[in-house]
Design an enzyme around this catalytic site. Sequence first.
Site, PDB file in Angstrom:
ATOM      1  N   GLY A 227      -2.569   9.077  -2.724  1.00  0.00           N
ATOM      2  CA  GLY A 227      -1.652   9.252  -3.850  1.00  0.00           C
ATOM      3  C   GLY A 227      -1.750  10.668  -4.381  1.00  0.00           C
ATOM      4  O   GLY A 227      -0.975  11.547  -3.996  1.00  0.00           O
ATOM      5  N   SER A 228      -2.769  10.910  -5.218  1.00  0.00           N
ATOM      6  CA  SER A 228      -2.859  12.219  -5.879  1.00  0.00           C
ATOM      7  C   SER A 228      -2.954  13.369  -4.884  1.00  0.00           C
ATOM      8  O   SER A 228      -2.429  14.456  -5.143  1.00  0.00           O
ATOM      9  CB  SER A 228      -4.058  12.244  -6.824  1.00  0.00           C
ATOM     10  OG  SER A 228      -5.210  11.807  -6.152  1.00  0.00           O
TER      11      SER A 228
ATOM     12  N   CYS B 112      -5.767   5.607 -11.971  1.00  0.00           N
ATOM     13  CA  CYS B 112      -6.175   4.241 -12.325  1.00  0.00           C
ATOM     14  C   CYS B 112      -7.081   4.217 -13.545  1.00  0.00           C
ATOM     15  O   CYS B 112      -7.973   5.048 -13.674  1.00  0.00           O
ATOM     16  CB  CYS B 112      -6.990   3.598 -11.209  1.00  0.00           C
ATOM     17  SG  CYS B 112      -6.156   3.525  -9.659  1.00  0.00           S
TER      18      CYS B 112
ATOM     19  N   MET C  16       1.082   3.561 -11.411  1.00  0.00           N
ATOM     20  CA  MET C  16       2.309   2.765 -11.487  1.00  0.00           C
ATOM     21  C   MET C  16       2.301   1.795 -12.666  1.00  0.00           C
ATOM     22  O   MET C  16       3.333   1.245 -13.015  1.00  0.00           O
ATOM     23  CB  MET C  16       2.549   2.016 -10.175  1.00  0.00           C
ATOM     24  CG  MET C  16       3.099   2.910  -9.072  1.00  0.00           C
ATOM     25  SD  MET C  16       4.612   3.770  -9.553  1.00  0.00           S
ATOM     26  CE  MET C  16       5.816   2.453  -9.420  1.00  0.00           C
TER      27      MET C  16
HETATM   28  P1  XMP Z   1      -5.354   8.251  -5.297  1.00  0.00           P
HETATM   29  O1  XMP Z   1      -6.814   8.331  -5.620  1.00  0.00           O
HETATM   30  O2  XMP Z   1      -5.049   8.626  -3.905  1.00  0.00           O
HETATM   31  O3  XMP Z   1      -4.987   6.701  -5.465  1.00  0.00           O
HETATM   32  O4  XMP Z   1      -4.536   8.992  -6.297  1.00  0.00           O
HETATM   33  C1  XMP Z   1      -3.727   6.175  -5.178  1.00  0.00           C
HETATM   34  C2  XMP Z   1      -3.736   4.667  -5.404  1.00  0.00           C
HETATM   35  O5  XMP Z   1      -3.950   4.338  -6.786  1.00  0.00           O
HETATM   36  C3  XMP Z   1      -3.468   3.004  -7.006  1.00  0.00           C
HETATM   37  N1  XMP Z   1      -2.687   2.943  -8.238  1.00  0.00           N
HETATM   38  C4  XMP Z   1      -3.107   2.389  -9.402  1.00  0.00           C
HETATM   39  N2  XMP Z   1      -4.254   1.765  -9.712  1.00  0.00           N
HETATM   40  N3  XMP Z   1      -3.475   1.454 -11.937  1.00  0.00           N
HETATM   41  C5  XMP Z   1      -4.433   1.290 -10.998  1.00  0.00           C
HETATM   42  O6  XMP Z   1      -5.492   0.721 -11.284  1.00  0.00           O
HETATM   43  C6  XMP Z   1      -2.286   2.063 -11.690  1.00  0.00           C
HETATM   44  O7  XMP Z   1      -1.442   2.224 -12.567  1.00  0.00           O
HETATM   45  C7  XMP Z   1      -2.102   2.549 -10.354  1.00  0.00           C
HETATM   46  N4  XMP Z   1      -1.066   3.188  -9.762  1.00  0.00           N
HETATM   47  C8  XMP Z   1      -1.465   3.398  -8.461  1.00  0.00           C
HETATM   48  C9  XMP Z   1      -2.614   2.653  -5.813  1.00  0.00           C
HETATM   49  O8  XMP Z   1      -3.330   1.744  -5.003  1.00  0.00           O
HETATM   50  C10 XMP Z   1      -2.421   4.004  -5.136  1.00  0.00           C
HETATM   51  O9  XMP Z   1      -2.102   3.926  -3.759  1.00  0.00           O
END
Ligand code: XMP
Length: 489
Positions: free
Chosen positions: A368-369, A313, A397
Amino acid sequence: MNKQSLDPLWIGKTFDDFLFRPQRGVTASRAAVPLRSNLTHAIALELPIISSNMDSVTGGDMAQTMALEGGLGVVHRGQSIERQSDTVARVKRSHSAVIEHPRTLPAGSTIGEARAFARKHKINGILIENAPGSAILAGVLTRRDIPWDRSQDGEIVDRFMTPLAELKTAGPRVATEEAERIMFDGRIERLPLIDDERRIHGLITRKDVRFLRERPFASKDAKGRLLAGAAVGCSGDFLERAQALLEAGADCLFVDIAHGHSQVMQNGIERLRAQFPSTPLVCGNVATGAGAQFMRDLGADAVKVGVGPGRGCRTRLETAAGVPQLQAIREAWCAVGGEIAIMADGGVRHDKDIFLALACGADTVMLGSALSGTDEAPGRVIEDPATHSKKKIYRGMTSPEAVMESLYDGEDTEAVDAALATPPEGQEIQVPYRGGVVDILHRIRGHLRSAVSYSGCESLADAREMTLPDPLQYLIVLSEAARRESYER
Ligand code: XMP
């Protein structure tokens, strides 16, 4: 907030600001600590972990493995409706005790066609129907019946299959145990389910039944099929997408947009609710108590909490919008805890963050990560030619790369429109290759059980019941020195 006001101590706090004060342990063995928690009021998971609806995290393989391990995968929407719903259908077909719509070929097909059919669909036994589309069982052709010698590829399957008269079958509503007994006694691998008119209602295979029995934790629906979630947006083709996903068997829809506490979300939920009144909806993302109440009032079954904590993000960097993640989780609990389920989404870097999220308000945690970089996450393993270290790509995303790829997938989706209209709030990073996701889930499960044991409780549910009314009673706010002592290694 109507339920409980937020203690000012939470303001500005997130995972690394706390330690959990150990309590007198009562568990005889950590290995059996139950971790059951609720995705929604009606759906419980034995492992409260959800894989994120991101194109570098959850495709079919991840969704399948997550459900097999007791969690849930949410198939991303950065792809065409057809591809997304095919993926959901594939997860629902895999490993269910009963294959509801087994693949069939009509009598009169050639051995060559059957060979190609079995290879294409990766199946070992083909049900043969007596005429195209009749669904009336004529026999079963297994891979072993297909001659090795290709000179017979022009022959028809009828000569090689086991005909119905020689087959063991069962009625459409046979219990799994009874089906298993019939297959064991008859030394057969598959049992077609047919009615009195020989109409095909399903297929049970010994392999699937055995596989599921070995995994009592797996997340399953009432028909014994693996659970699958799928993401939709709030505009563009979202209703058509929702319809296709539900027809494919999705158990719940994740209505997922960056700013969930918005008019766009309200319109989206109202239209989804009007068309699909009983479908469980997990809606997000929000980061405040007011946002969580907004979702509850719109009829969401669960609210997804997290604005900007994720590794991919850039929202906070680009817009300054966001709430520290543990504060956001606690705000949501103070506002709607116990009324609708709360899912913490993003920002988990260590396994202890998962326990803190659950102990402070979340019912489930989306990762996610932490799950990317695995074999089950979509994307190839890249090897650095200089160091030979292996990596995979993880990306937000709304990163330019994810947006471009969904554009190539051929549909003018809401995600693409929105992303093209606004500059990116996501980025792409490389993460180390980590092998199979099962090992990671195993580690998380083990650490969660240990955390419950340190909390002095016998189950995650007990630990949450103890902490949720006032988690601060069990938490220690860390000084800079204490944080260094705890987390710097
Ligand atoms: P982690 O920290 O687990 O987070 O990698 C996963 C979550 O990140 C969000 N997500 C995004 N947030 N821009 C954002 O601000 C993006 O492009 C984006 N893509 C994913 C999403 O909620 C995910 O589950």
